[in-house]
Scaffold this active site. Structure first.
Site, PDB file in Angstrom:
ATOM      1  N   GLY A  16     -18.584  13.451  16.524  1.00  0.00           N
ATOM      2  CA  GLY A  16     -18.826  14.673  17.312  1.00  0.00           C
ATOM      3  C   GLY A  16     -17.623  15.605  17.215  1.00  0.00           C
ATOM      4  O   GLY A  16     -16.487  15.153  17.323  1.00  0.00           O
ATOM      5  N   ARG A  77     -21.884  12.471  10.861  1.00  0.00           N
ATOM      6  CA  ARG A  77     -21.933  11.024  11.014  1.00  0.00           C
ATOM      7  C   ARG A  77     -22.474  10.503   9.675  1.00  0.00           C
ATOM      8  O   ARG A  77     -23.416  11.077   9.141  1.00  0.00           O
ATOM      9  CB  ARG A  77     -22.805  10.642  12.206  1.00  0.00           C
ATOM     10  N   ASP A 108     -13.621   6.779  18.107  1.00  0.00           N
ATOM     11  CA  ASP A 108     -13.329   5.396  17.699  1.00  0.00           C
ATOM     12  C   ASP A 108     -14.211   4.899  16.555  1.00  0.00           C
ATOM     13  O   ASP A 108     -13.789   4.035  15.787  1.00  0.00           O
ATOM     14  CB  ASP A 108     -13.312   4.438  18.889  1.00  0.00           C
ATOM     15  N   THR A 130     -12.022  13.982  20.492  1.00  0.00           N
ATOM     16  CA  THR A 130     -13.325  13.842  21.170  1.00  0.00           C
ATOM     17  C   THR A 130     -13.208  14.393  22.583  1.00  0.00           C
ATOM     18  O   THR A 130     -12.196  14.165  23.252  1.00  0.00           O
ATOM     19  CB  THR A 130     -13.805  12.377  21.219  1.00  0.00           C
ATOM     20  N   ASP A 132     -14.692  13.303  25.023  1.00  0.00           N
ATOM     21  CA  ASP A 132     -14.974  12.249  26.001  1.00  0.00           C
ATOM     22  C   ASP A 132     -13.722  11.600  26.609  1.00  0.00           C
ATOM     23  O   ASP A 132     -13.808  10.935  27.644  1.00  0.00           O
ATOM     24  CB  ASP A 132     -15.825  11.142  25.353  1.00  0.00           C
ATOM     25  N   ASP A 134     -12.284   9.012  25.626  1.00  0.00           N
ATOM     26  CA  ASP A 134     -12.616   7.590  25.802  1.00  0.00           C
ATOM     27  C   ASP A 134     -11.941   6.670  24.771  1.00  0.00           C
ATOM     28  O   ASP A 134     -12.518   5.674  24.349  1.00  0.00           O
ATOM     29  CB  ASP A 134     -14.144   7.399  25.742  1.00  0.00           C
ATOM     30  N   ARG A 176     -20.369  10.511  26.954  1.00  0.00           N
ATOM     31  CA  ARG A 176     -20.927   9.283  26.359  1.00  0.00           C
ATOM     32  C   ARG A 176     -20.913   8.168  27.398  1.00  0.00           C
ATOM     33  O   ARG A 176     -21.442   8.360  28.477  1.00  0.00           O
ATOM     34  CB  ARG A 176     -20.145   8.893  25.103  1.00  0.00           C
TER      35      ARG A 176
HETATM   36  P1  ADP Z   1     -16.903   9.012  16.679  1.00  0.00           P
HETATM   37  O1  ADP Z   1     -15.880   8.975  15.607  1.00  0.00           O
HETATM   38  O2  ADP Z   1     -16.915  10.307  17.433  1.00  0.00           O
HETATM   39  O3  ADP Z   1     -16.854   7.787  17.575  1.00  0.00           O
HETATM   40  P2  ADP Z   1     -19.237   7.896  15.332  1.00  0.00           P
HETATM   41  O4  ADP Z   1     -19.235   6.624  16.117  1.00  0.00           O
HETATM   42  O5  ADP Z   1     -20.533   8.562  15.068  1.00  0.00           O
HETATM   43  O6  ADP Z   1     -18.338   9.032  15.973  1.00  0.00           O
HETATM   44  O7  ADP Z   1     -18.522   7.552  13.938  1.00  0.00           O
HETATM   45  C1  ADP Z   1     -18.328   8.560  12.944  1.00  0.00           C
HETATM   46  C2  ADP Z   1     -18.473   7.934  11.568  1.00  0.00           C
HETATM   47  O8  ADP Z   1     -17.470   6.931  11.382  1.00  0.00           O
HETATM   48  C3  ADP Z   1     -19.784   7.205  11.331  1.00  0.00           C
HETATM   49  O9  ADP Z   1     -20.829   8.052  10.951  1.00  0.00           O
HETATM   50  C4  ADP Z   1     -19.420   6.262  10.206  1.00  0.00           C
HETATM   51  O10 ADP Z   1     -19.424   6.924   8.955  1.00  0.00           O
HETATM   52  C5  ADP Z   1     -17.979   5.900  10.549  1.00  0.00           C
HETATM   53  N1  ADP Z   1     -17.993   4.623  11.279  1.00  0.00           N
HETATM   54  C6  ADP Z   1     -18.413   4.404  12.543  1.00  0.00           C
HETATM   55  N2  ADP Z   1     -18.339   3.091  12.880  1.00  0.00           N
HETATM   56  C7  ADP Z   1     -17.877   2.462  11.792  1.00  0.00           C
HETATM   57  C8  ADP Z   1     -17.590   1.090  11.473  1.00  0.00           C
HETATM   58  N3  ADP Z   1     -17.787   0.118  12.363  1.00  0.00           N
HETATM   59  N4  ADP Z   1     -17.127   0.800  10.235  1.00  0.00           N
HETATM   60  C9  ADP Z   1     -16.933   1.779   9.320  1.00  0.00           C
HETATM   61  N5  ADP Z   1     -17.188   3.083   9.560  1.00  0.00           N
HETATM   62  C10 ADP Z   1     -17.654   3.430  10.758  1.00  0.00           C
HETATM   63  O1  F6P Z   2     -18.752  12.161  21.726  1.00  0.00           O
HETATM   64  C1  F6P Z   2     -18.966  13.504  22.043  1.00  0.00           C
HETATM   65  C2  F6P Z   2     -20.356  13.724  22.560  1.00  0.00           C
HETATM   66  O2  F6P Z   2     -20.516  15.094  22.855  1.00  0.00           O
HETATM   67  C3  F6P Z   2     -20.744  12.860  23.759  1.00  0.00           C
HETATM   68  O3  F6P Z   2     -20.206  13.352  24.966  1.00  0.00           O
HETATM   69  C4  F6P Z   2     -22.243  12.898  23.684  1.00  0.00           C
HETATM   70  O4  F6P Z   2     -22.805  11.746  24.261  1.00  0.00           O
HETATM   71  C5  F6P Z   2     -22.514  12.924  22.197  1.00  0.00           C
HETATM   72  O5  F6P Z   2     -21.312  13.366  21.573  1.00  0.00           O
HETATM   73  C6  F6P Z   2     -23.640  13.836  21.803  1.00  0.00           C
HETATM   74  O6  F6P Z   2     -23.843  13.683  20.433  1.00  0.00           O
HETATM   75  P1  F6P Z   2     -24.754  14.657  19.551  1.00  0.00           P
HETATM   76  O7  F6P Z   2     -23.880  15.788  19.129  1.00  0.00           O
HETATM   77  O8  F6P Z   2     -25.153  13.807  18.402  1.00  0.00           O
HETATM   78  O9  F6P Z   2     -25.872  15.141  20.395  1.00  0.00           O
END
Ligand code: ADP
Ligand code: F6P
Length: 325
Positions: A16, A77, A108, A130, A132, A134, A176
């Site tokens: 995000g 993502r 994360d 982020t 959040d 978090d 989130r």
């Molecule tokens: P954020 O970084 O905001 O937590 P996501 O959880 O969607 O957002 O993760 C972003 C991208 O990071 C994912 O689309 C994926 O490509 C990569 N990613 C997420 N989790 C993993 C994982 N366990 N191992 C490797 N890559 C990951």
């Molecule tokens: O992690 C940032 C965030 O805006 C969260 O607060 C929310 O739950 C999520 O992303 C929304 O994701 P999307 O942009 O996929 O709707």
């Protein structure tokens, strides 16, 4: 000056988006150029690494972006990156393009990707971006202050109309699985009740009874802030209306919370973190997360960072209970 351990660094934004990501990109690019390291931008997160959507960054490519929301590198993502095949393509792209270090700005999930790349020989430094807030190892994540202020401004507007109509506004905010945004914005808006996932609640006791008690002192309009992790604001509004007699309206703030020009705090922290990330890679240090703790910028091993936990300040929650009635 110590010799640079890397000749070319890549930077990407993932997951995000968050206000201040552009300031972090600028910090990375300008710190690279200052240190005589080439910098390339990778578009749309790990997807851009896999597809080779990579562009050379110079001083001008980050001009006039410190004040802009979103991310000029776009974000995504990438399910494909989580597969071994996708990971191998990403590693190949780094090797082919001479990317010897990578700065990953995201949450994360993105950190897990950076950890996996580091394990396979591409040194990565992750920056928490982020709204959040978090991330366990950090007191602060880029975007949080801007989102908190946006929520405050939006709820102030909602309050204007709630006040004109003697209504109760039930507002759902992002975060989130975490209640940081709801708690801090709720305090800043003088919310009668704040519902967050970290504190178990009883709707009757924590919302209805608090409203009724406040009604006795002639209060006729209310704001209730609800974390998206709890949700259900439409049903809550109906229940409030039937049990208190106060007309109620629900609002889900949504993605307005993710946009906008970053606040001074987000621009400053993002610049510091971008600069710090390049310093680490310059010294050949990878697999680190840049963090802010007690206003200081430091860094942690990504493995360790992913196991660390922090939580909302329960004293703040308690304080709001005491003063918002
Ligand atoms: P954020 O970084 O905001 O937590 P996501 O959880 O969607 O957002 O993760 C972003 C991208 O990071 C994912 O689309 C994926 O490509 C990569 N990613 C997420 N989790 C993993 C994982 N366990 N191992 C490797 N890559 C990951
Ligand atoms: O992690 C940032 C965030 O805006 C969260 O607060 C929310 O739950 C999520 O992303 C929304 O994701 P999307 O942009 O996929 O709707």
């Amino acid at each position: 000056m110590m010799e640079n351990a890397v000749k070319r660094i890549g930077v990407l934004t993932s997951g995000g988006d968050a206000p201040g990501m552009n300031a972090a990109i600028r910090g990375v690019v300008r710190a690279c150029l200052y240190r005589g390291i080439e910098c390339v931008g990778i578009r749309r997160g790990y997807n851009g690494l896999i597809s080779g959507d990579i562009l050379r960054m110079d001083a001008n490519s980050v001009s006039h972006i410190i004040n802009r929301g979103g991310t000029i590198l776009y974000s995504a993502r990438s399910p494909r990156f989580k597969t071994e095949e996708g990971m191998q393509d990403a590693i190949k792209a780094c090797k082919d393009r001479g990317i010897e270090g990578l700065v990953v700005i995201g949450g994360d999930g993105s950190f897990r990707g950076a950890r996996d790349l580091s394990l396979r020989g591409i040194p990565c430094v992750a920056i928490p971006g982020t709204i959040d807030n978090d991330i366990g190892c950090c007191d602060y994540t880029i975007g949080y202050d801007t989102a908190m202020n946006t929520i405050m401004q939006m709820v102030d507007r909602i309050r204007d109309t709630a006040e004109s109509h003697d209504r109760c506004a039930v507002v759902e905010v992002m975060g989130r699985g975490a209640g940081y945004l709801a708690l801090s914005a709720g305090i800043a808006c003088g919310a009668t009740s704040i519902l967050i996932p970290e504190v178990p609640y009883d709707f009757e006791r924590d919302v209805i009874e608090r409203m009724k008690r406040t009604q006795k002192s002639n209060k006729v309009h209310f704001v209730i802030l609800v974390s998206e992790a709890i949700g259900g604001v439409e049903d809550m509004a109906k229940r409030i209306q039937s049990e208190t007699g106060v007309e109620a309206r629900a609002t889900i703030l949504g993605h307005v919370q993710r946009g906008g020009s970053p606040t001074a705090k987000d621009r400053i922290v993002a610049s510091q973190m971008g600069y710090h990330a390049v310093q680490l890679l310059k010294e050949g240090i990878g697999n680190r997360v840049v963090a802010m703790q007690k206003e200081k910028i430091l860094d942690f091993d990504i493995f360790e960072a992913l196991t660390m936990k922090n939580s909302v300040d329960l004293d703040m929650y308690k304080m709001n209970l005491d003063i918002s009635i």
